[in-house]
Design an enzyme around this catalytic site. Structure first.
Site, short mmCIF file in Angstrom:
data_model
loop_
_atom_site.label_atom_id
_atom_site.label_comp_id
_atom_site.label_asym_id
_atom_site.label_seq_id
_atom_site.Cartn_x
_atom_site.Cartn_y
_atom_site.Cartn_z
CG ASN A 11 -1.65 1.25 1.46
OD1 ASN A 11 -1.72 2.11 0.59
ND2 ASN A 11 -2.25 1.39 2.65
CE LYS A 13 0.02 3.13 4.83
NZ LYS A 13 0.15 3.20 6.27
CG HIS A 95 -5.62 1.76 5.34
ND1 HIS A 95 -5.17 2.74 6.20
CD2 HIS A 95 -4.61 0.88 5.20
CE1 HIS A 95 -3.93 2.45 6.56
NE2 HIS A 95 -3.56 1.33 5.98
CD GLU A 97 -2.65 5.38 6.92
OE1 GLU A 97 -2.61 5.44 5.68
OE2 GLU A 97 -1.74 4.87 7.61
CD GLU A 165 -3.16 -2.68 7.46
OE1 GLU A 165 -2.05 -2.90 6.96
OE2 GLU A 165 -3.82 -1.65 7.22
N GLY A 171 2.87 2.16 10.65
CA GLY A 171 3.82 3.25 10.47
C GLY A 171 4.56 3.64 11.74
CB SER A 210 5.62 -1.89 11.88
OG SER A 210 5.20 -0.56 12.16
P1 PGA Z 1 3.14 0.22 7.49
O1 PGA Z 1 1.64 0.40 6.97
O2 PGA Z 1 3.66 -1.06 6.90
O3 PGA Z 1 3.88 1.43 6.98
O4 PGA Z 1 3.08 0.14 8.98
C1 PGA Z 1 0.78 -0.69 6.87
C2 PGA Z 1 -0.53 -0.26 6.28
O5 PGA Z 1 -1.06 0.79 6.64
O6 PGA Z 1 -1.09 -0.98 5.43
#
Ligand code: PGA
Length: 250
Positions: A11, A13, A95, A97, A165, A171, A210
């Protein structure tokens, strides 16, 4: 047991312009015939170009969100059919976010997922608890409610992937213990089987938050982890390639 093909999903983003496609070229060169499925979800502006680049390869391309409606007065939004038109085969829905930045509810995520299925896309449906919820002992209740509320009746093993997640792991460099991941995945698998039967047994369950080349192998060894949804580490071909290699060996 139903065989589930492993999936490494990236992803991007809100990262990447045309020059980032060089990372896809490098990934394609290094992983011509991978032992797992590979998906990359770039920003909407890159879907078409990435899909052209990856055409005929082992890398599938997806969007990061879609609108629940097929078309209409929704400025700034993208419909599932538009993603298909641009060459996408998948789309991420729900997601954290999107849930946080855009206030998306389970009902909206479910409607988007239904729209994705209607357009022929595989939906990667995301769920996960916040740190407060985990510390309050609500993880399974929260994830169970999000799973129930976000998946439409028509979800099948072929059209749906679920990504667990934990919001606090995205992140942040913080990763749950392997026992915590296994607890949630085992629970989600049971819930999926209870609601969808054999289709639920066949749905891929990804861990996200992560994931890096250095921790991928141990996470992939956890029962009922069928791959990963990767943010930051999917932006560089070397890092994502390391995760793919760990998944191939799992
Ligand atoms: P990350 O994000 O691997 O940067 O922690 C995972 C995600 O949001 O899918």
């Amino acid at each position: 047991m139903t065989a589930r093909r492993k999936l490494a999903a990236g992803n991007w983003k809100m990262n990447g312009t045309a020059e980032a496609l060089d990372q896809v070229r490098a990934l394609l060169a290094a992983h011509g015939a991978p032992g797992c499925d590979i998906l990359l979800c770039p920003p909407a502006t890159l879907v078409h170009r990435m899909a052209d680049l990856a055409q005929g390869s082992a890398v599938a391309v997806g969007g990061q969100d879609c609108h629940a409606a097929a078309s209409g007065a929704h400025t700034g939004d993208t419909s599932a059919a538009m993603l298909v038109d641009a060459g996408a085969s998948h789309v991420i829905t729900g997601h954290s976010e999107r849930r946080t930045d855009h206030g998306e509810t389970d009902a909206q995520v479910r409607a988007k997922t239904e729209a994705a299925h209607g357009a022929g896309l595989v939906a990667v449906v995301c769920i996960g608890e916040t740190l407060d919820q985990r510390e309050a002992g609500e993880t399974l209740a929260v994830c169970g409610a999000q799973l129930a509320g976000s998946l439409p009746e028509g979800a099948t093993a072929a059209n749906t992937v679920v990504a667990y997640e934990p919001v606090w792991a995205i992140g942040t460099g913080k990763v749950p213990t392997l026992e915590q991941i296994e607890e949630v995945h085992t629970f989600l698998r049971r819930e999926l089987e209870a609601r969808f039967g054999a289709e639920g047994a066949g749905m891929r369950l990804l861990y996200g938050g992560s994931v890096k080349p250095s921790n991928a192998a141990e996470i992939f060894a956890v029962r009922d982890v069928d791959g990963a949804l990767v943010g930051g580490a999917s932006l560089k071909a070397d890092d994502f390639g390391g995760i793919i290699a760990a998944l191939e060996k799992a």
